[in-house]
Design an enzyme around this catalytic site. Structure first.
Site, PDB file in Angstrom:
ATOM      1  N   MET A 190      34.522  28.155  39.669  1.00  0.00           N
ATOM      2  CA  MET A 190      35.093  27.411  38.537  1.00  0.00           C
ATOM      3  C   MET A 190      34.773  25.924  38.683  1.00  0.00           C
ATOM      4  SD  MET A 190      38.461  29.362  37.326  1.00  0.00           S
ATOM      5  CE  MET A 190      39.647  28.654  38.432  1.00  0.00           C
ATOM      6  N   LEU A 232      33.340  21.625  43.066  1.00  0.00           N
ATOM      7  CA  LEU A 232      32.851  22.268  44.287  1.00  0.00           C
ATOM      8  C   LEU A 232      33.187  21.461  45.538  1.00  0.00           C
ATOM      9  CD1 LEU A 232      29.345  23.387  42.948  1.00  0.00           C
ATOM     10  CD2 LEU A 232      31.498  24.669  42.945  1.00  0.00           C
ATOM     11  N   HIS A 250      33.045  26.259  48.766  1.00  0.00           N
ATOM     12  CA  HIS A 250      32.029  26.817  47.861  1.00  0.00           C
ATOM     13  C   HIS A 250      30.649  26.699  48.507  1.00  0.00           C
ATOM     14  CE1 HIS A 250      35.117  25.347  44.824  1.00  0.00           C
ATOM     15  NE2 HIS A 250      34.986  26.610  44.467  1.00  0.00           N
ATOM     16  N   GLN A 254      37.105  34.569  51.493  1.00  0.00           N
ATOM     17  CA  GLN A 254      38.328  35.203  52.016  1.00  0.00           C
ATOM     18  C   GLN A 254      39.570  34.439  51.554  1.00  0.00           C
ATOM     19  OE1 GLN A 254      38.601  35.577  56.361  1.00  0.00           O
ATOM     20  NE2 GLN A 254      40.824  35.478  56.129  1.00  0.00           N
ATOM     21  N   SER A 260      40.613  23.731  48.738  1.00  0.00           N
ATOM     22  CA  SER A 260      40.846  24.310  47.409  1.00  0.00           C
ATOM     23  C   SER A 260      40.653  23.206  46.383  1.00  0.00           C
ATOM     24  CB  SER A 260      42.284  24.844  47.337  1.00  0.00           C
ATOM     25  OG  SER A 260      42.687  24.974  45.989  1.00  0.00           O
TER      26      SER A 260
END
Ligand code: AMP
Length: 309
Positions: free
Chosen positions: A33, A36, A40, A159, A196
């Site tokens: 999404m 980055l 990512h 993960q 995140s």
């Protein structure tokens, strides 16, 4: 790097001339999404190492957001993302518009949605699905669409979103999708906080506090790993080990716990405890915690994390 916005452009790239690009090598695919970060980047680098071509998609997918969630404010950093993708030697960035992905439109109210949607029943209602009832339906739908467009050999997922991986694995297996999935480890900062895109919402103090999320999971991990042969820890003992580490932050209202789970890795069924045996099945301790920002108390960010043992 080619930047493509429509399905036709991707098909044209894949079928360059009359030769199918898959006959010239493999395609690795990393759906994202955007906004980055190194988490990512680890998926993307793995794809670049393992495949002839790498496609990355950036699409903030409305159907996985509830009307109360942060679709509008979700961080969008396309120019920086493009620079990063170029430095990682990505071949194609697919950045479709909403209309390309959802030709009939995509209202956030599920009752008003029209068109095909993909549900993975059973797995999707657990844990994340309890708080976010339509989240995995949105994820499975957009990933199906993206898989059909990109036709990759392998797709890489983190993960970090472990339940998402298990749901998509089931979808791929039982819908006979011709793309294999690979799960990559969680990338953390030096203090253990899982990277995140939503960490951007938090001030430095609250980010520091959030580093304790992982410390709680690690405490439970060591308790399980240090079990003597034949000994057992109950579910509540394990979960208490996690929440004891968080106690001061729960008391100060920095943390509000959504869930802490002890579950089987494959089925995501909750476990009643763990016994040290030679053939212990892989298990997941996962959590979701609401963190209230210390500078902007109206900002509440839901962070997730997990450890596989
Ligand atoms: P997102 O852009 O949040 O949808 O994430 C795209 C992919 O990156 C998903 O497969 C995530 O699980 C993965 N990802 C996000 N954060 C991390 C991280 N800290 N470490 C590894 N993978 C991650």
């Amino acid at each position: 790097m080619r930047i493509l916005h429509t399905v036709e452009e991707v098909i044209q790239w894949r079928t360059q001339g009359l030769r199918n690009i898959r006959s010239k090598g493999t395609i690795g695919f990393v759906p994202t999404m955007g906004c980055l970060h190194p988490g990512h980047a680890s998926l993307i680098s793995q794809s670049v190492r393992e495949n002839t071509y790498t496609v990355v998609s950036i699409f903030v997918n409305p159907s996985q957001f509830a009307p109360t969630e942060d679709l509008d404010s979700y961080p969008r950093t396309l120019p920086d993302d493009i620079k990063l993708l170029e430095s990682l030697n990505v071949d194609v960035l697919f950045a479709p518009t909403m209309h390309v992905m959802y030709p009939q439109g995509i209202p956030l109210d599920v009752e008003k949605q029209r068109g095909p949607f993909v549900s993975v029943l059973g797995l999707s209602e657990k844990l994340e699905g309890k708080t976010r009832p339509n989240f995995f339906r949105g994820v499975a739908t957009v990933v199906t669409k993206l898989f059909n467009i990109v036709m990759a050999d392998v797709a890489y997922f983190g993960q970090k979103d472990i339940q998402q991986f298990i749901v998509l694995q089931c979808m791929v297996e039982e819908l006979f999708v011709n793309t294999k999935l690979q799960m990559m480890p969680i990338v953390r900062n030096s203090k253990g906080l899982a990277l995140s895109s939503r960490n951007k919402y938090l001030c430095p103090d609250s980010l520091k506090i959030s580093e304790n999320l992982y410390r709680g999971l690690q405490a439970a991990e060591s308790a399980i790993k240090n079990l003597a042969p034949g000994a057992r820890l109950s579910r509540s003992e394990i979960i208490d080990t996690v929440t004891e580490i968080w106690a001061t932050y729960i008391d100060s209202h920095d943390f509000k716990v959504d869930y802490v789970s002890l579950a089987d890795f494959k089925t995501f069924n909750e476990l009643s405890g763990v016994e040290k045996t030679s053939k212990q099945q892989p298990l997941v301790i996962s959590c979701a915690v609401y963190v209230t920002d210390r500078e902007k108390p109206d900002t509440v960010v839901r962070l997730i994390d997990n450890i596989v043992i």
